[in-house]
Design a protein around this motif. Structure first.
Motif, short mmCIF file in Angstrom:
data_model
loop_
_atom_site.label_atom_id
_atom_site.label_comp_id
_atom_site.label_asym_id
_atom_site.label_seq_id
_atom_site.Cartn_x
_atom_site.Cartn_y
_atom_site.Cartn_z
N ASP A 97 0.80 -1.22 0.00
CA ASP A 97 0.00 0.00 0.00
C ASP A 97 0.84 1.27 0.00
N ASP A 98 1.97 1.25 -0.66
CA ASP A 98 2.84 2.43 -0.67
C ASP A 98 2.27 3.59 -1.47
N ILE A 99 1.58 3.29 -2.57
CA ILE A 99 1.04 4.32 -3.44
C ILE A 99 -0.47 4.10 -3.53
N HIS A 100 -1.25 5.12 -3.18
CA HIS A 100 -2.71 5.03 -3.24
C HIS A 100 -3.19 5.83 -4.45
N VAL A 101 -4.02 5.21 -5.28
CA VAL A 101 -4.59 5.91 -6.43
C VAL A 101 -6.11 5.85 -6.33
N ARG A 102 -6.76 6.87 -6.89
CA ARG A 102 -8.21 6.96 -6.78
C ARG A 102 -8.80 7.40 -8.11
N LEU A 103 -9.98 6.90 -8.37
CA LEU A 103 -10.75 7.24 -9.57
C LEU A 103 -11.78 8.30 -9.19
N THR A 104 -11.81 9.39 -9.93
CA THR A 104 -12.81 10.45 -9.69
C THR A 104 -13.44 10.85 -11.01
N GLY A 105 -14.66 11.30 -10.93
CA GLY A 105 -15.36 11.74 -12.12
C GLY A 105 -14.87 13.10 -12.60
N VAL A 106 -14.77 13.24 -13.92
CA VAL A 106 -14.44 14.52 -14.56
C VAL A 106 -15.36 14.66 -15.77
N PRO A 107 -15.51 15.86 -16.29
CA PRO A 107 -16.35 16.00 -17.48
C PRO A 107 -15.87 15.09 -18.62
N GLY A 108 -16.74 14.24 -19.12
CA GLY A 108 -16.41 13.36 -20.24
C GLY A 108 -15.76 12.06 -19.85
N GLY A 109 -15.66 11.74 -18.57
CA GLY A 109 -15.06 10.48 -18.17
C GLY A 109 -14.66 10.44 -16.71
N VAL A 110 -13.55 9.77 -16.46
CA VAL A 110 -13.04 9.63 -15.09
C VAL A 110 -11.53 9.86 -15.11
N ARG A 111 -11.00 10.22 -13.94
CA ARG A 111 -9.56 10.48 -13.81
C ARG A 111 -8.99 9.55 -12.75
N LEU A 112 -7.84 8.94 -13.07
CA LEU A 112 -7.10 8.11 -12.14
C LEU A 112 -5.87 8.90 -11.71
N ALA A 113 -5.72 9.10 -10.39
CA ALA A 113 -4.63 9.94 -9.90
C ALA A 113 -4.09 9.41 -8.58
N VAL A 114 -2.82 9.70 -8.31
CA VAL A 114 -2.20 9.37 -7.03
C VAL A 114 -2.75 10.32 -5.97
N VAL A 115 -3.16 9.77 -4.84
CA VAL A 115 -3.63 10.61 -3.74
C VAL A 115 -2.73 10.51 -2.51
N LYS A 116 -1.84 9.51 -2.49
CA LYS A 116 -0.95 9.37 -1.34
C LYS A 116 0.22 8.49 -1.74
N THR A 117 1.42 8.80 -1.23
CA THR A 117 2.57 7.94 -1.42
C THR A 117 3.50 8.06 -0.22
N ILE A 118 4.39 7.09 -0.13
CA ILE A 118 5.33 7.07 1.00
C ILE A 118 6.51 7.99 0.75
N GLU A 119 7.28 8.18 1.80
CA GLU A 119 8.49 8.98 1.72
C GLU A 119 9.65 8.12 2.21
N PHE A 120 10.80 8.30 1.59
CA PHE A 120 12.02 7.67 2.06
C PHE A 120 13.12 8.71 1.99
N GLN A 121 13.77 8.96 3.10
CA GLN A 121 14.82 9.97 3.21
C GLN A 121 14.33 11.32 2.69
N GLU A 122 13.16 11.72 3.17
CA GLU A 122 12.55 13.01 2.86
C GLU A 122 12.23 13.18 1.38
N PHE A 123 11.98 12.09 0.67
CA PHE A 123 11.75 12.15 -0.76
C PHE A 123 10.55 11.27 -1.11
N PRO A 124 9.59 11.77 -1.91
CA PRO A 124 8.44 10.94 -2.27
C PRO A 124 8.86 9.80 -3.19
N GLN A 125 8.27 8.65 -2.98
CA GLN A 125 8.66 7.45 -3.73
C GLN A 125 7.52 6.98 -4.64
#
Length: 181
Positions: A97-125
């Motif tokens: 579960d390091d990277i969480h993605v979510r589907l949301t509605g947008v005009p004309g379809g749906v959008r898949l996007a990252v909503v959360k990710t982990i950090e390692f040494q102060e850097f998003p992974q």
């Protein structure tokens, strides 16, 4: 014993007694230089990493068909992704579960996007894993005749990890999340 021999022995004794101090000083300077170099390297790479994670995938279809397409992409490499609930998936970086993605509605379809990710040494992974997952979704969408386009969302923001986890150094850990709203 001659004077020069006495001076030589005295210098040797002083050097042996002072060596732990010199070692500590040199080690701390080297460690600080390494930390500064690491921070500078990460600062240069951070915008690119955040842009990669902000890349979205829009599917020109309804949420039900998009879910079927995404689940087909998950089935193609089940160790690299998993369903997390309605309209939500995990993409694996190191743990499930390091990277969480979510589907949301947008005009004309749906959008898949990252909503959360982990950090390692102060850097998003996970930017590379997210890109590979998007590629699998695009392949599954093409197989079903669903049009896709890449877009961009707002960059993720760094926040304290609500789980209370700590870094290896004992400092509070952070995660990267999509802005609310």
């Amino acid at each position: 014993m001659e004077t020069w021999q006495f001076i030589g022995i005295a210098l040797l004794v002083v050097a042996l007694l002072a060596s732990p101090l010199w070692k500590g000083l040199l080690t701390s300077r080297a460690q600080k230089a390494g930390e500064n170099a690491g921070k500078a390297f990460a600062a240069k790479r951070l915008p690119t990493a955040l842009d990669a994670l902000a890349t979205t995938l829009e599917l020109r279809t309804d949420a039900g068909t998009a879910t079927e397409v995404i689940n087909a992409a998950v089935a193609a490499k089940p160790k690299k992704a998993a369903a997390a609930g309605p309209g939500q998936w995990y993409v694996t970086f190191a743990d499930r579960d390091d990277i969480h993605v979510r589907l949301t509605g947008v005009p004309g379809g749906v959008r898949l996007a990252v909503v959360k990710t982990i950090e390692f040494q102060e850097f998003p992974q996970g930017g590379g894993d997210w890109a590979k997952f998007r590629e699998r979704v695009v392949e599954a969408a093409q197989a079903r005749g669903v049009a896709t386009t890449e877009g961009a969302s707002a960059r993720l923001q760094r926040v304290p990890d609500p789980s209370g986890r700590e870094t290896l150094s004992g400092a509070p850990a952070s995660i990267w999340v999509a802005s609310v709203g």
